[in-house]
Motif scaffolding. Structure first.
Motif, PDB file in Angstrom:
ATOM      1  N   ARG A  58      37.732  49.985  33.879  1.00 34.30           N
ATOM      2  CA  ARG A  58      38.347  48.913  34.666  1.00 34.30           C
ATOM      3  C   ARG A  58      37.211  48.052  35.216  1.00 34.30           C
ATOM      4  NH1 ARG A  58      41.757  52.651  38.583  1.00 34.30           N
ATOM      5  NH2 ARG A  58      39.811  53.792  38.297  1.00 34.30           N
ATOM      6  N   VAL A  59      37.196  46.786  34.820  1.00 33.82           N
ATOM      7  CA  VAL A  59      36.093  45.888  35.145  1.00 33.82           C
ATOM      8  C   VAL A  59      36.609  44.731  35.989  1.00 33.82           C
ATOM      9  CG1 VAL A  59      34.315  44.369  34.212  1.00 33.82           C
ATOM     10  CG2 VAL A  59      34.880  46.505  33.028  1.00 33.82           C
ATOM     11  N   LEU A  60      35.926  44.475  37.090  1.00 37.71           N
ATOM     12  CA  LEU A  60      36.238  43.349  37.967  1.00 37.71           C
ATOM     13  C   LEU A  60      35.144  42.304  37.805  1.00 37.71           C
ATOM     14  CD1 LEU A  60      38.109  42.266  40.309  1.00 37.71           C
ATOM     15  CD2 LEU A  60      36.409  43.228  41.882  1.00 37.71           C
ATOM     16  N   ILE A  61      35.544  41.072  37.490  1.00 34.76           N
ATOM     17  CA  ILE A  61      34.581  39.992  37.302  1.00 34.76           C
ATOM     18  C   ILE A  61      34.848  38.922  38.354  1.00 34.76           C
ATOM     19  CG2 ILE A  61      33.745  38.196  35.732  1.00 34.76           C
ATOM     20  CD1 ILE A  61      34.490  40.063  33.426  1.00 34.76           C
ATOM     21  N   ILE A  62      33.941  38.821  39.308  1.00 34.70           N
ATOM     22  CA  ILE A  62      34.064  37.863  40.405  1.00 34.70           C
ATOM     23  C   ILE A  62      33.311  36.592  40.014  1.00 34.70           C
ATOM     24  CG2 ILE A  62      33.629  37.460  42.855  1.00 34.70           C
ATOM     25  CD1 ILE A  62      33.504  40.536  43.173  1.00 34.70           C
ATOM     26  N   GLY A  63      34.028  35.473  40.043  1.00 37.59           N
ATOM     27  CA  GLY A  63      33.466  34.238  39.504  1.00 37.59           C
ATOM     28  C   GLY A  63      33.804  34.116  38.032  1.00 37.59           C
ATOM     29  N   ALA A  64      35.013  34.573  37.673  1.00 32.51           N
ATOM     30  CA  ALA A  64      35.411  34.651  36.269  1.00 32.51           C
ATOM     31  C   ALA A  64      35.614  33.295  35.621  1.00 32.51           C
ATOM     32  CB  ALA A  64      36.691  35.473  36.139  1.00 32.51           C
ATOM     33  N   SER A  65      35.757  32.236  36.406  1.00 29.98           N
ATOM     34  CA  SER A  65      35.994  30.907  35.823  1.00 29.98           C
ATOM     35  C   SER A  65      34.718  30.116  35.632  1.00 29.98           C
ATOM     36  CB  SER A  65      36.953  30.110  36.723  1.00 29.98           C
ATOM     37  OG  SER A  65      36.373  29.897  38.004  1.00 29.98           O
ATOM     38  N   GLY A  66      33.575  30.695  35.972  1.00 27.11           N
ATOM     39  CA  GLY A  66      32.298  30.002  35.816  1.00 27.11           C
ATOM     40  C   GLY A  66      31.751  30.130  34.411  1.00 27.11           C
ATOM     41  N   GLY A  67      30.598  29.511  34.185  1.00 27.18           N
ATOM     42  CA  GLY A  67      30.004  29.542  32.858  1.00 27.18           C
ATOM     43  C   GLY A  67      29.730  30.946  32.369  1.00 27.18           C
ATOM     44  N   VAL A  68      29.123  31.793  33.217  1.00 26.09           N
ATOM     45  CA  VAL A  68      28.865  33.183  32.847  1.00 26.09           C
ATOM     46  C   VAL A  68      30.161  33.981  32.842  1.00 26.09           C
ATOM     47  CG1 VAL A  68      27.642  35.298  33.489  1.00 26.09           C
ATOM     48  CG2 VAL A  68      26.512  33.081  33.733  1.00 26.09           C
ATOM     49  N   GLY A  69      31.016  33.741  33.831  1.00 25.85           N
ATOM     50  CA  GLY A  69      32.230  34.518  33.984  1.00 25.85           C
ATOM     51  C   GLY A  69      33.179  34.423  32.807  1.00 25.85           C
ATOM     52  N   LEU A  70      33.359  33.230  32.257  1.00 27.86           N
ATOM     53  CA  LEU A  70      34.270  33.069  31.120  1.00 27.86           C
ATOM     54  C   LEU A  70      33.788  33.845  29.903  1.00 27.86           C
ATOM     55  CD1 LEU A  70      35.109  29.273  31.514  1.00 27.86           C
ATOM     56  CD2 LEU A  70      36.702  31.184  31.816  1.00 27.86           C
TER      57      LEU A  70
END
Length: 345
Positions: free
Chosen positions: A170-182
């Motif tokens: 289970r992975v949580l990605i904070i800032g998922a809409s940014g360049g790295v996040g996407l």
């Protein structure tokens, strides 16, 4: 701004670089905001013995370009980016294009090859790059899409590797809409993880569209207060304390800090928080890590494989002509972009 002019590829031998070609480039002679960027005509660079000269077709902007442009945090200047003014005059780091010339020691590429990666001075008609930061362009992508990949996707891949990503996590990605996040959302999915993205309400559908299983609106939900715990947390936001982030983890979960904005002008809050995390990690059960990313040819090849398999698709927000590079950087810094910002050359 100077008027654009068409330049043909250099006609010098394959093991040398042009010495008289003039090119358009976005240059900066003093630190400042986007108004400091100028479009001028300058001599094209030459490929050294271990370098490749690229005829740039497209380049992308990322937050590192903003920091180099402004010279902040000031620690960057001490680290070699230029104390009173930028050491590298031409802006931009990520590009896609065709090989115009190769150095005498280069055997991996030939003139005419379509390539991409990180280079010196990407916001220009020509740029030089080391072989170890380049790969062949994926055939299924345009130059504009390909230029969006290097720094952001390599950072995402390296962050997930540091976090020891594996299927079923289970992975949580904070800032998922940014360049790295996407890219991180897509790569984590490719590894078989269950992905939860955190972003603003206006970008929830964007994050879902790249494959996130769940999306949280950070304005409505305090992620450190939710019941679910995650095996791996990637934080690109930089706005939360280590205590808040650790509450999102399982007892033996892993936190990976990937940059982040905020903090003072001297050092920057993200670096200080990352150093604190590394210092704390030996004394807690959870693993606290930071990323110092770099574009590497072997990672670009891994990304190529994922792209060709349809597991990664770069998301491009807008494209700007080279003459409007300053506007591209302004949009980057506004936080309004829905994907990567690309400059066509």
């Amino acid at each position: 701004m100077d008027d654009p002019q068409h330049l043909s590829a250099p006609t010098t031998p394959a093991d040398s670089s042009p010495t008289t070609t003039v090119m358009r480039a976005i240059v900066q002679d003093a630190y400042g905001d986007a108004d400091a960027l100028q479009l001028v005509h300058i001599p094209a660079p030459e490929a050294g013995a271990d370098h490749v000269l690229i005829r740039v077709r497209a380049a992308s902007a990322h937050i590192g370009d903003w920091h180099v442009m402004t010279g902040q945090p000031y620690l960057m200047r001490v680290m070699g980016f230029g104390f009173r003014s930028p050491k590298a005059r031409v802006r931009g780091m990520d590009a896609a294009g065709t090989v115009a010339a190769v150095g005498a020691n280069v055997t991996a590429f030939r003139v005419g090859d379509e390539v991409y990666g990180s280079c010196d001075g990407a916001f220009a008609e020509y740029a030089t790059a080391r072989v170890e930061t380049l790969a062949r362009k994926p055939a299924i992508l345009t130059f504009e899409q390909t230029a969006a990949v290097p720094t952001s996707a390599c950072t995402a891949l390296q962050a997930l590797r540091i976090g020891e990503i594996s299927a079923g996590q289970r992975v949580l990605i904070i800032g998922a809409s940014g360049g790295v996040g996407l890219f991180a959302v897509q790569i984590a999915q490719a590894f078989g993880a269950e992905v939860t993205g955190v972003c603003s309400r206006s970008k929830i559908e964007l994050v879902r569209s790249v494959g996130a299983d769940h999306v949280i609106d950070y304005a409505e939900t305090d992620i450190s207060a939710i019941e679910q715990r995650f095996d791996l947390v990637l934080d690109m936001g930089g706005n939360r304390t280590l205590s808040q982030l650790r509450r999102c983890l399982t007892p033996r979960g892993t936190l990976v800090l990937v940059g982040g904005e905020g903090g003072g002008r001297l050092v920057g809050g993200a670096l200080l928080r990352s150093l604190r995390a590394v210092a704390l990690s030996p004394f807690v059960r959870q693993r606290l890590r930071m990323v110092v990313s770099a574009t590497k040819a072997e990672d670009l090849q891994t990304l190529n494989d994922l792209i060709e398999d349809g597991k990664i698709t770069p998301v491009v927000d807008r494209t700007y002509p080279l003459s409007e590079a300053a506007d591209a950087i302004r949009r980057l810094h506004s936080g309004e972009a829905r994907g990567k910002i690309v400059i066509t050359v």
